[in-house]
Design an enzyme around this catalytic site. Structure first.
Site, PDB file in Angstrom:
ATOM      1  N   GLY A  72      43.038  45.365  45.342  1.00  0.00           N
ATOM      2  CA  GLY A  72      42.618  46.742  45.077  1.00  0.00           C
ATOM      3  C   GLY A  72      41.591  47.249  46.080  1.00  0.00           C
ATOM      4  N   THR A  73      40.656  46.400  46.453  1.00  0.00           N
ATOM      5  CA  THR A  73      39.594  46.829  47.379  1.00  0.00           C
ATOM      6  C   THR A  73      40.200  47.250  48.719  1.00  0.00           C
ATOM      7  OG1 THR A  73      38.024  45.343  46.321  1.00  0.00           O
ATOM      8  CG2 THR A  73      37.480  46.079  48.548  1.00  0.00           C
ATOM      9  N   GLN A 178      43.200  49.651  36.902  1.00  0.00           N
ATOM     10  CA  GLN A 178      42.971  49.320  35.487  1.00  0.00           C
ATOM     11  C   GLN A 178      44.048  49.853  34.542  1.00  0.00           C
ATOM     12  OE1 GLN A 178      40.880  47.200  34.332  1.00  0.00           O
ATOM     13  NE2 GLN A 178      39.460  46.926  36.047  1.00  0.00           N
ATOM     14  N   SER A 198      46.285  46.277  41.935  1.00  0.00           N
ATOM     15  CA  SER A 198      45.860  44.900  42.206  1.00  0.00           C
ATOM     16  C   SER A 198      46.570  43.956  41.250  1.00  0.00           C
ATOM     17  CB  SER A 198      44.347  44.815  42.004  1.00  0.00           C
ATOM     18  OG  SER A 198      43.904  43.491  42.138  1.00  0.00           O
ATOM     19  N   ALA A 199      46.958  42.765  41.747  1.00  0.00           N
ATOM     20  CA  ALA A 199      47.738  41.832  40.920  1.00  0.00           C
ATOM     21  C   ALA A 199      46.896  41.090  39.879  1.00  0.00           C
ATOM     22  CB  ALA A 199      48.446  40.814  41.817  1.00  0.00           C
ATOM     23  N   HIS A 200      45.629  40.779  40.232  1.00  0.00           N
ATOM     24  CA  HIS A 200      44.904  39.853  39.343  1.00  0.00           C
ATOM     25  C   HIS A 200      44.395  40.501  38.059  1.00  0.00           C
ATOM     26  CE1 HIS A 200      40.501  40.653  40.162  1.00  0.00           C
ATOM     27  NE2 HIS A 200      41.007  41.263  41.220  1.00  0.00           N
ATOM     28  N   THR A 236      50.103  38.290  58.941  1.00  0.00           N
ATOM     29  CA  THR A 236      51.221  37.584  58.294  1.00  0.00           C
ATOM     30  C   THR A 236      51.216  37.852  56.799  1.00  0.00           C
ATOM     31  OG1 THR A 236      51.140  35.893  59.990  1.00  0.00           O
ATOM     32  CG2 THR A 236      52.223  35.278  57.930  1.00  0.00           C
ATOM     33  N   CYS A 332      31.509  42.974  39.971  1.00  0.00           N
ATOM     34  CA  CYS A 332      30.951  42.896  41.311  1.00  0.00           C
ATOM     35  C   CYS A 332      29.448  43.146  41.302  1.00  0.00           C
ATOM     36  CB  CYS A 332      31.623  43.918  42.215  1.00  0.00           C
ATOM     37  SG  CYS A 332      33.320  44.237  41.808  1.00  0.00           S
TER      38      CYS A 332
HETATM   39  N1  PLP Z   1      39.368  49.232  41.632  1.00  0.00           N
HETATM   40  C1  PLP Z   1      39.089  49.012  40.340  1.00  0.00           C
HETATM   41  C2  PLP Z   1      39.111  50.156  39.381  1.00  0.00           C
HETATM   42  C3  PLP Z   1      38.766  47.728  39.900  1.00  0.00           C
HETATM   43  O1  PLP Z   1      38.486  47.506  38.623  1.00  0.00           O
HETATM   44  C4  PLP Z   1      38.753  46.668  40.845  1.00  0.00           C
HETATM   45  C5  PLP Z   1      38.363  45.301  40.447  1.00  0.00           C
HETATM   46  O2  PLP Z   1      37.226  45.041  40.100  1.00  0.00           O
HETATM   47  C6  PLP Z   1      39.068  46.957  42.187  1.00  0.00           C
HETATM   48  C7  PLP Z   1      39.367  48.244  42.537  1.00  0.00           C
HETATM   49  C8  PLP Z   1      39.091  45.880  43.218  1.00  0.00           C
HETATM   50  O3  PLP Z   1      40.300  45.157  43.163  1.00  0.00           O
HETATM   51  P1  PLP Z   1      40.385  43.722  43.845  1.00  0.00           P
HETATM   52  O4  PLP Z   1      39.534  42.806  43.015  1.00  0.00           O
HETATM   53  O5  PLP Z   1      41.842  43.377  43.787  1.00  0.00           O
HETATM   54  O6  PLP Z   1      39.901  43.856  45.238  1.00  0.00           O
END
Ligand code: PLP
Length: 391
Positions: A72-73, A178, A198-200, A236, A332
């Site tokens: 996601g980041t 989310q 994001s997958a996790h 890659t 974070c």
């Molecule tokens: N955006 C949102 C709304 C999130 O909750 C998060 C995760 O904390 C992220 C972005 C970041 O995703 P990733 O952990 O896959 O970098």
């Protein structure tokens, strides 16, 4: 059975065994580089492109509109920086309650002397179409507003805002990290130009995600190197991660009705338990109206009593000692116990925001776990408050 109650699914989720199973061959015998021309490489290329089609299909996009990222980041950074770079700058509109992955690139944009509007959300954490309409300027290039807030769960009216942006000829990005698998995410219906995932957060692996980029939307790459991802993201391909992401997304969408209605029931149960055990002591940071928030996130905070503030860090550590794993806000920032920027932006005073707890439940959470978590939270709050008042 684990010896803890995990209520931090908005931070991350455990990997689904069904996801792990389909990933394993790509961590093992199927290790080819998707750019190699021999059979192992061709197999990897085939799988990556098949995944791209499945991801695109799942969200109503075209395969060429999906860029696989490390999560996601990176997807958020690519959306913000890539779109602004391609447009040679311009005015960016976002909100003070966004995830750091949007806020930090936005601040960097402002540091370069470019115009930035940080909208202040209402007390529910909402940014409305009206606020965006008032902020639009002739030089606005991009609007970025998250689908659901990761700390309080508040939803954004993305459809309405996307329509407004389209009419103004401005690109619209949403961070849907989310909401994947809980709410319907269809880029056609939503009308968005860019969307991060994001997958996790959906029982997939860490380090995998994607950015949807509508055809025709200009985007400069952040990572240059090989010709991967149509030169929009060199490097890659993480084949196992992409396979895991795709399977997690497929399962999340297939099971979304069940996951959503289960989360809705758990939310009702949690709110009732909190009201019964901590009435008058806690405040909901999350909107109580279920139509305003994603169902699996409930954030509460504790205003000071007789001038005595509850120590948020002590609260979380005590909960951890009693086996209840929750977050203070976004994972974070919970290392440093600063009041959450989201709660602050919603107008919650620092001394109350400092003592906040985010419960976020998952597909396997039970009502019994929530009952136990609230019982333990209530016991800890009473203990800490008694000590604070005595000292
Ligand atoms: N955006 C949102 C709304 C999130 O909750 C998060 C995760 O904390 C992220 C972005 C970041 O995703 P990733 O952990 O896959 O970098």
């Amino acid at each position: 059975m684990p010896d803890f109650i995990y209520l931090d699914h908005a931070a991350t989720t455990p990997i689904d065994p069904r996801v792990r199973e389909v990933m394993t061959p790509y961590l093992d015998s199927q290790f080819g580089n998707a750019s190699s021309v021999h059979r192992l490489g061709r197999r990897a290329r085939f799988v990556v492109e098949e995944c791209r089609e499945r991801v695109a299909d799942a969200i109503g996009a075209e395969p060429g509109e999906i860029i696989f990222t490390s999560g996601g980041t990176e997807a958020d950074n690519l959306a913000i920086k890539g779109a602004l770079m391609a447009a040679s700058g311009g005015h960016l509109i976002t909100s003070a309650a966004e995830h750091e992955a949007v806020l930090r690139p936005a601040e960097a944009h402002a540091r370069r002397g470019e115009p930035l509007t940080l909208l202040e959300p209402d007390p529910f954490g909402r940014v409305t179409a009206g606020m965006v309409e008032n902020a639009l300027e002739p030089q606005t290039t991009l609007v970025s507003l998250m689908h659901a807030n990761n700390e309080v769960g508040t939803l954004t009216a993305v459809r309405e805002i996307a329509a407004l942006c389209r009419e103004a000829g401005v690109a619209f990005h949403t961070d849907a990290v989310q909401t994947m698998g809980l709410l319907r995410v269809d880029v056609g219906e939503m009308g968005v130009d860019l969307l991060s995932a994001s997958a996790h957060k959906i029982y997939g692996p860490k380090g995998a995600g994607f950015l949807f980029v509508r055809g025709g939307v200009e985007l400069a790459p952040l990572i240059e190197g090989g010709a991967q991802e149509r030169r929009r993201r060199g490097g890659t391909e993480n084949v196992a991660g992409i396979v895991g992401l795709t399977e997690a997304l497929t399962l999340a969408i297939r099971e979304s009705d069940a996951r959503r209605s289960k989360a809705e029931g758990l939310r009702r149960h949690l709110l009732a338990a909190l009201d019964a055990a901590l009435d008058g002591i806690f405040r909901l940071s999350t909107p109580r109206d279920p139509s305003l928030a994603v169902p699996n996130i409930v954030n509460v905070h504790f205003p000071p009593v007789d001038g005595a503030t509850l120590d948020g860090e002590m609260l979380l550590l005590n909960l951890d000692m009693e086996g209840v794993l929750v977050s203070a806000g976004s994972a974070c920032t919970s290392g440093a116990m600063e009041p959450s920027h989201v709660l602050r932006a919603m107008g919650i005073e620092d001394r109350a925001a400092q003592a906040a707890v985010r419960f976020s439940f998952g597909k396997d959470t039970t009502e019994q776990e929530l009952t136990l978590a609230v019982e333990r939270l209530a016991g800890i709050v009473r203990r800490i408050r008694k000590r604070a008042v005595a000292s």
